[in-house]
Design a protein around this motif. Structure first.
Motif, PDB file in Angstrom:
ATOM      1  N   ILE A 126       2.225   1.757  -3.528  1.00  0.00           N
ATOM      2  CA  ILE A 126       1.177   2.273  -4.416  1.00  0.00           C
ATOM      3  C   ILE A 126       0.948   3.759  -4.153  1.00  0.00           C
ATOM      4  O   ILE A 126       0.828   4.559  -5.094  1.00  0.00           O
ATOM      5  CB  ILE A 126      -0.125   1.467  -4.242  1.00  0.00           C
ATOM      6  CG1 ILE A 126       0.047   0.061  -4.807  1.00  0.00           C
ATOM      7  CG2 ILE A 126      -1.294   2.171  -4.904  1.00  0.00           C
ATOM      8  CD1 ILE A 126      -1.112  -0.867  -4.505  1.00  0.00           C
ATOM      9  N   LEU A 127       0.914   4.138  -2.900  1.00  0.00           N
ATOM     10  CA  LEU A 127       0.693   5.542  -2.548  1.00  0.00           C
ATOM     11  C   LEU A 127       1.826   6.434  -3.066  1.00  0.00           C
ATOM     12  O   LEU A 127       1.577   7.492  -3.663  1.00  0.00           O
ATOM     13  CB  LEU A 127       0.560   5.683  -1.031  1.00  0.00           C
ATOM     14  CG  LEU A 127       0.335   7.095  -0.505  1.00  0.00           C
ATOM     15  CD1 LEU A 127      -1.010   7.616  -0.983  1.00  0.00           C
ATOM     16  CD2 LEU A 127       0.417   7.110   0.993  1.00  0.00           C
ATOM     17  N   LEU A 128       3.059   6.018  -2.866  1.00  0.00           N
ATOM     18  CA  LEU A 128       4.192   6.823  -3.330  1.00  0.00           C
ATOM     19  C   LEU A 128       4.257   6.889  -4.851  1.00  0.00           C
ATOM     20  O   LEU A 128       4.535   7.947  -5.425  1.00  0.00           O
ATOM     21  CB  LEU A 128       5.502   6.261  -2.764  1.00  0.00           C
ATOM     22  CG  LEU A 128       5.688   6.430  -1.267  1.00  0.00           C
ATOM     23  CD1 LEU A 128       6.960   5.726  -0.810  1.00  0.00           C
ATOM     24  CD2 LEU A 128       5.724   7.896  -0.888  1.00  0.00           C
ATOM     25  N   THR A 129       3.986   5.778  -5.514  1.00  0.00           N
ATOM     26  CA  THR A 129       4.022   5.762  -6.978  1.00  0.00           C
ATOM     27  C   THR A 129       2.899   6.609  -7.561  1.00  0.00           C
ATOM     28  O   THR A 129       3.106   7.344  -8.533  1.00  0.00           O
ATOM     29  CB  THR A 129       3.923   4.319  -7.491  1.00  0.00           C
ATOM     30  OG1 THR A 129       4.910   3.531  -6.830  1.00  0.00           O
ATOM     31  CG2 THR A 129       4.176   4.253  -8.975  1.00  0.00           C
ATOM     32  N   SER A 130       1.712   6.543  -6.967  1.00  0.00           N
ATOM     33  CA  SER A 130       0.617   7.366  -7.474  1.00  0.00           C
ATOM     34  C   SER A 130       0.887   8.847  -7.231  1.00  0.00           C
ATOM     35  O   SER A 130       0.514   9.690  -8.048  1.00  0.00           O
ATOM     36  CB  SER A 130      -0.708   6.952  -6.841  1.00  0.00           C
ATOM     37  OG  SER A 130      -0.721   7.249  -5.462  1.00  0.00           O
ATOM     38  N   SER A 131       1.557   9.178  -6.145  1.00  0.00           N
ATOM     39  CA  SER A 131       1.941  10.571  -5.914  1.00  0.00           C
ATOM     40  C   SER A 131       2.936  11.035  -6.969  1.00  0.00           C
ATOM     41  O   SER A 131       2.858  12.172  -7.454  1.00  0.00           O
ATOM     42  CB  SER A 131       2.554  10.732  -4.530  1.00  0.00           C
ATOM     43  OG  SER A 131       1.625  10.412  -3.529  1.00  0.00           O
ATOM     44  N   ASN A 159       0.820  -1.212   0.000  1.00  0.00           N
ATOM     45  CA  ASN A 159       0.000   0.000   0.000  1.00  0.00           C
ATOM     46  C   ASN A 159       0.855   1.264   0.000  1.00  0.00           C
ATOM     47  O   ASN A 159       0.524   2.243  -0.666  1.00  0.00           O
ATOM     48  CB  ASN A 159      -0.946   0.000   1.199  1.00  0.00           C
ATOM     49  CG  ASN A 159      -2.057  -0.994   1.039  1.00  0.00           C
ATOM     50  OD1 ASN A 159      -2.407  -1.390  -0.071  1.00  0.00           O
ATOM     51  ND2 ASN A 159      -2.631  -1.418   2.157  1.00  0.00           N
ATOM     52  N   THR A 160       1.956   1.249   0.726  1.00  0.00           N
ATOM     53  CA  THR A 160       2.857   2.403   0.736  1.00  0.00           C
ATOM     54  C   THR A 160       3.494   2.607  -0.621  1.00  0.00           C
ATOM     55  O   THR A 160       3.612   3.744  -1.110  1.00  0.00           O
ATOM     56  CB  THR A 160       3.942   2.213   1.812  1.00  0.00           C
ATOM     57  OG1 THR A 160       3.310   2.043   3.084  1.00  0.00           O
ATOM     58  CG2 THR A 160       4.877   3.406   1.870  1.00  0.00           C
ATOM     59  N   MET A 219      -3.748   2.656 -10.902  1.00  0.00           N
ATOM     60  CA  MET A 219      -3.060   2.230  -9.671  1.00  0.00           C
ATOM     61  C   MET A 219      -4.037   2.166  -8.496  1.00  0.00           C
ATOM     62  O   MET A 219      -3.842   1.394  -7.572  1.00  0.00           O
ATOM     63  CB  MET A 219      -1.924   3.186  -9.340  1.00  0.00           C
ATOM     64  CG  MET A 219      -0.796   3.107 -10.329  1.00  0.00           C
ATOM     65  SD  MET A 219       0.483   4.225  -9.854  1.00  0.00           S
ATOM     66  CE  MET A 219       1.414   3.123  -8.839  1.00  0.00           C
ATOM     67  N   GLY A 220      -5.081   2.989  -8.552  1.00  0.00           N
ATOM     68  CA  GLY A 220      -6.041   3.007  -7.464  1.00  0.00           C
ATOM     69  C   GLY A 220      -7.028   1.870  -7.505  1.00  0.00           C
ATOM     70  O   GLY A 220      -7.795   1.665  -6.577  1.00  0.00           O
ATOM     71  N   THR A 234      -2.244   6.857 -12.807  1.00  0.00           N
ATOM     72  CA  THR A 234      -2.711   7.048 -11.442  1.00  0.00           C
ATOM     73  C   THR A 234      -4.077   6.403 -11.225  1.00  0.00           C
ATOM     74  O   THR A 234      -4.326   5.786 -10.185  1.00  0.00           O
ATOM     75  CB  THR A 234      -2.776   8.546 -11.098  1.00  0.00           C
ATOM     76  OG1 THR A 234      -1.507   9.141 -11.358  1.00  0.00           O
ATOM     77  CG2 THR A 234      -3.160   8.769  -9.660  1.00  0.00           C
TER      78      THR A 234
END
Length: 114
Positions: free
Chosen positions: A79-84, A76-77, A112-113, A109
Motif C-alpha cells: 500500500i505504501l509503495l503503490t500510494s507513493s 502495508n508495504t 488507498m489510505g 491515493t
C-alpha cells in the motif's frame, strides 16, 4: 501627504515586496528547518528508547512475540509503495498541466489510505 498617497495608489491591489534578510532562499530554509525538526523529534524518541532499555533491562517482553506478522507487513508495504507511485503520477500530471490525471492520482491515493 500627496506624494505618500501617490505611492500607495501605485501599489494598490498588490502586496509590497518582501524584504529578504538572508542569502538562503525561503523555501530551502524551510526545508532545512523541517528536516532539523524531524531529526530532533526522532532523535528524542531513540534517546528515550535507549534510556529505558538501559535503566530497565527487561522492560519490553520480547519472549511473548513468537512470530512476526509478515503478511500484514507485506500488505502495508505494498500500500505504501503503490500510494507513493500514485502521488508521483499526480505530481507529474501537475507539471504537465493534465488536471484529470492529477485528480485521478489524488483520488486513488486517498482511497488507498482508507
Amino acid at each position: 501627504m500627496e506624494a505618500h498617497a501617490a505611492v500607495d495608489h501605485a501599489h494598490a491591489g498588490h502586496p509590497p515586496e518582501a524584504h529578504q534578510s538572508s542569502r538562503v532562499d525561503a523555501r530551502v530554509l524551510g526545508m532545512f528547518l523541517f528536516i532539523a525538526s524531524e531529526v530532533m523529534l526522532f532523535g528524542s524518541f531513540f534517546t528515550a528508547y535507549f534510556f529505558v532499555r538501559v535503566v530497565r533491562e527487561n522492560s519490553i517482553p520480547w519472549h511473548h512475540i513468537h512470530h512476526l506478522p509478515v503478511f500484514v507487513a507485506g500488505v502495508n508495504t505494498a500500500i505504501l509503495l503503490t500510494s507513493s507511485a500514485t502521488m508521483h503520477w499526480a505530481l507529474l500530471s501537475i507539471k504537465r498541466g493534465n488536471r484529470v490525471c492529477m485528480q485521478a492520482g489524488f483520488v486513488i491515493t486517498l482511497f488507498m489510505g482508507r
